[in-house]
Design a protein around this motif. Sequence first.
Motif, PDB file in Angstrom:
ATOM      1  N   PHE A   9       0.864  -1.183   0.000  1.00 51.82           N
ATOM      2  CA  PHE A   9       0.000   0.000   0.000  1.00 51.82           C
ATOM      3  C   PHE A   9       0.898   1.231   0.000  1.00 51.82           C
ATOM      4  O   PHE A   9       1.850   1.302   0.777  1.00 51.82           O
ATOM      5  CB  PHE A   9      -0.892   0.003   1.239  1.00 51.82           C
ATOM      6  CG  PHE A   9      -1.698   1.262   1.383  1.00 51.82           C
ATOM      7  CD1 PHE A   9      -2.845   1.449   0.640  1.00 51.82           C
ATOM      8  CD2 PHE A   9      -1.305   2.253   2.268  1.00 51.82           C
ATOM      9  CE1 PHE A   9      -3.589   2.615   0.762  1.00 51.82           C
ATOM     10  CE2 PHE A   9      -2.049   3.412   2.409  1.00 51.82           C
ATOM     11  CZ  PHE A   9      -3.192   3.595   1.653  1.00 51.82           C
ATOM     12  N   CYS A  10       0.605   2.195  -0.859  1.00 52.72           N
ATOM     13  CA  CYS A  10       1.427   3.404  -0.953  1.00 52.72           C
ATOM     14  C   CYS A  10       0.577   4.638  -0.703  1.00 52.72           C
ATOM     15  O   CYS A  10      -0.471   4.819  -1.336  1.00 52.72           O
ATOM     16  CB  CYS A  10       2.061   3.464  -2.338  1.00 52.72           C
ATOM     17  SG  CYS A  10       3.136   4.892  -2.551  1.00 52.72           S
ATOM     18  N   LEU A  11       1.017   5.488   0.227  1.00 48.41           N
ATOM     19  CA  LEU A  11       0.366   6.767   0.509  1.00 48.41           C
ATOM     20  C   LEU A  11       1.409   7.863   0.298  1.00 48.41           C
ATOM     21  O   LEU A  11       2.147   8.222   1.207  1.00 48.41           O
ATOM     22  CB  LEU A  11      -0.181   6.789   1.940  1.00 48.41           C
ATOM     23  CG  LEU A  11      -1.003   8.014   2.336  1.00 48.41           C
ATOM     24  CD1 LEU A  11      -2.221   8.188   1.425  1.00 48.41           C
ATOM     25  CD2 LEU A  11      -1.453   7.898   3.781  1.00 48.41           C
ATOM     26  N   PRO A  12       1.494   8.395  -0.936  1.00 48.27           N
ATOM     27  CA  PRO A  12       2.560   9.339  -1.282  1.00 48.27           C
ATOM     28  C   PRO A  12       2.208  10.804  -1.030  1.00 48.27           C
ATOM     29  O   PRO A  12       2.447  11.666  -1.867  1.00 48.27           O
ATOM     30  CB  PRO A  12       2.750   9.072  -2.775  1.00 48.27           C
ATOM     31  CG  PRO A  12       1.375   8.725  -3.243  1.00 48.27           C
ATOM     32  CD  PRO A  12       0.733   7.971  -2.090  1.00 48.27           C
ATOM     33  N   GLU A  69      -1.986  16.397   5.550  1.00 47.05           N
ATOM     34  CA  GLU A  69      -2.139  14.983   5.884  1.00 47.05           C
ATOM     35  C   GLU A  69      -1.897  14.852   7.377  1.00 47.05           C
ATOM     36  O   GLU A  69      -0.871  15.272   7.876  1.00 47.05           O
ATOM     37  CB  GLU A  69      -1.114  14.143   5.119  1.00 47.05           C
ATOM     38  CG  GLU A  69      -1.231  12.656   5.364  1.00 47.05           C
ATOM     39  CD  GLU A  69      -2.461  12.053   4.726  1.00 47.05           C
ATOM     40  OE1 GLU A  69      -3.306  11.515   5.472  1.00 47.05           O
ATOM     41  OE2 GLU A  69      -2.596  12.121   3.508  1.00 47.05           O
ATOM     42  N   THR A  70      -2.850  14.318   8.087  1.00 45.22           N
ATOM     43  CA  THR A  70      -2.661  14.163   9.523  1.00 45.22           C
ATOM     44  C   THR A  70      -2.021  12.808   9.793  1.00 45.22           C
ATOM     45  O   THR A  70      -0.838  12.637   9.605  1.00 45.22           O
ATOM     46  CB  THR A  70      -3.995  14.357  10.264  1.00 45.22           C
ATOM     47  OG1 THR A  70      -4.979  13.486   9.688  1.00 45.22           O
ATOM     48  CG2 THR A  70      -4.461  15.792  10.155  1.00 45.22           C
ATOM     49  N   SER A 127       5.103   8.759   2.308  1.00 43.55           N
ATOM     50  CA  SER A 127       6.036   9.884   2.239  1.00 43.55           C
ATOM     51  C   SER A 127       6.307  10.370   3.661  1.00 43.55           C
ATOM     52  O   SER A 127       5.574  10.044   4.597  1.00 43.55           O
ATOM     53  CB  SER A 127       5.456  11.021   1.405  1.00 43.55           C
ATOM     54  OG  SER A 127       4.469  11.718   2.136  1.00 43.55           O
ATOM     55  N   ASP A 128       7.347  11.163   3.802  1.00 48.27           N
ATOM     56  CA  ASP A 128       7.685  11.713   5.105  1.00 48.27           C
ATOM     57  C   ASP A 128       6.669  12.751   5.582  1.00 48.27           C
ATOM     58  O   ASP A 128       6.732  13.205   6.707  1.00 48.27           O
ATOM     59  CB  ASP A 128       9.090  12.322   5.090  1.00 48.27           C
ATOM     60  CG  ASP A 128       9.241  13.452   4.088  1.00 48.27           C
ATOM     61  OD1 ASP A 128       8.357  13.608   3.203  1.00 48.27           O
ATOM     62  OD2 ASP A 128      10.241  14.177   4.163  1.00 48.27           O
ATOM     63  N   HIS A 172       9.101  13.238   0.528  1.00 48.53           N
ATOM     64  CA  HIS A 172       7.930  13.618  -0.270  1.00 48.53           C
ATOM     65  C   HIS A 172       8.277  14.227  -1.619  1.00 48.53           C
ATOM     66  O   HIS A 172       7.488  14.167  -2.551  1.00 48.53           O
ATOM     67  CB  HIS A 172       7.047  14.585   0.512  1.00 48.53           C
ATOM     68  CG  HIS A 172       7.673  15.931   0.694  1.00 48.53           C
ATOM     69  ND1 HIS A 172       8.627  16.171   1.662  1.00 48.53           N
ATOM     70  CD2 HIS A 172       7.518  17.079   0.013  1.00 48.53           C
ATOM     71  CE1 HIS A 172       9.015  17.434   1.573  1.00 48.53           C
ATOM     72  NE2 HIS A 172       8.352  18.006   0.589  1.00 48.53           N
ATOM     73  N   ASP A 173       9.444  14.804  -1.752  1.00 44.68           N
ATOM     74  CA  ASP A 173       9.822  15.453  -3.004  1.00 44.68           C
ATOM     75  C   ASP A 173      10.790  14.607  -3.842  1.00 44.68           C
ATOM     76  O   ASP A 173      11.380  15.097  -4.795  1.00 44.68           O
ATOM     77  CB  ASP A 173      10.417  16.833  -2.741  1.00 44.68           C
ATOM     78  CG  ASP A 173      11.626  16.791  -1.808  1.00 44.68           C
ATOM     79  OD1 ASP A 173      11.949  15.709  -1.271  1.00 44.68           O
ATOM     80  OD2 ASP A 173      12.238  17.849  -1.599  1.00 44.68           O
ATOM     81  N   SER A 174      10.925  13.330  -3.503  1.00 43.50           N
ATOM     82  CA  SER A 174      11.840  12.467  -4.239  1.00 43.50           C
ATOM     83  C   SER A 174      11.099  11.338  -4.964  1.00 43.50           C
ATOM     84  O   SER A 174      10.864  10.269  -4.399  1.00 43.50           O
ATOM     85  CB  SER A 174      12.891  11.852  -3.301  1.00 43.50           C
ATOM     86  OG  SER A 174      13.714  10.962  -4.033  1.00 43.50           O
TER      87      SER A 174
END
Length: 138
Positions: free
Chosen positions: A42-45, A51-52, A70-71, A91-93
């Motif tokens: 599962f990916c949450l980017p 985002e909480t 992502s961080d 998050h930016d990579s």
Amino acid sequence: MWDLAALEAELKERFEAHANIHFVGFQNQSKMPIWYRVADVFCLPSRGPGETWGLAVNEALACGCRVIVSDRVGCAEDLVDYFERCFRFQHDSITQLIELMNALSEKVSRAQKDEVKKLTKKFDPHAFAVAIGDELKS
């Protein structure tokens, strides 16, 4: 600002020939348990802000999925860093995300999914209440 449609198109193009990676798009909440059970990863980017916690990560873990976030996802530090089968990227990579997707795209065995489920049992409401009680007693 990222062009999300272009990024999505790039990822889909890059992984279209990969039999183990599928982009399913929006899914109704009532169908999510089914998707979590058939998924291996599962990916949450999220790129934030806003985002909480990322409750979907808890749901995916409870169903045995490995997780990529992502961080900027709230649970990245507290929950994701706790499990061996959870991974975080900057998050930016996009490069880090793609590398993680490639690394985790192999088929996951039923035993591996069951292992993740066992780890998440430690976070059920009863275990949480006992931990609070123990802390209050000390």
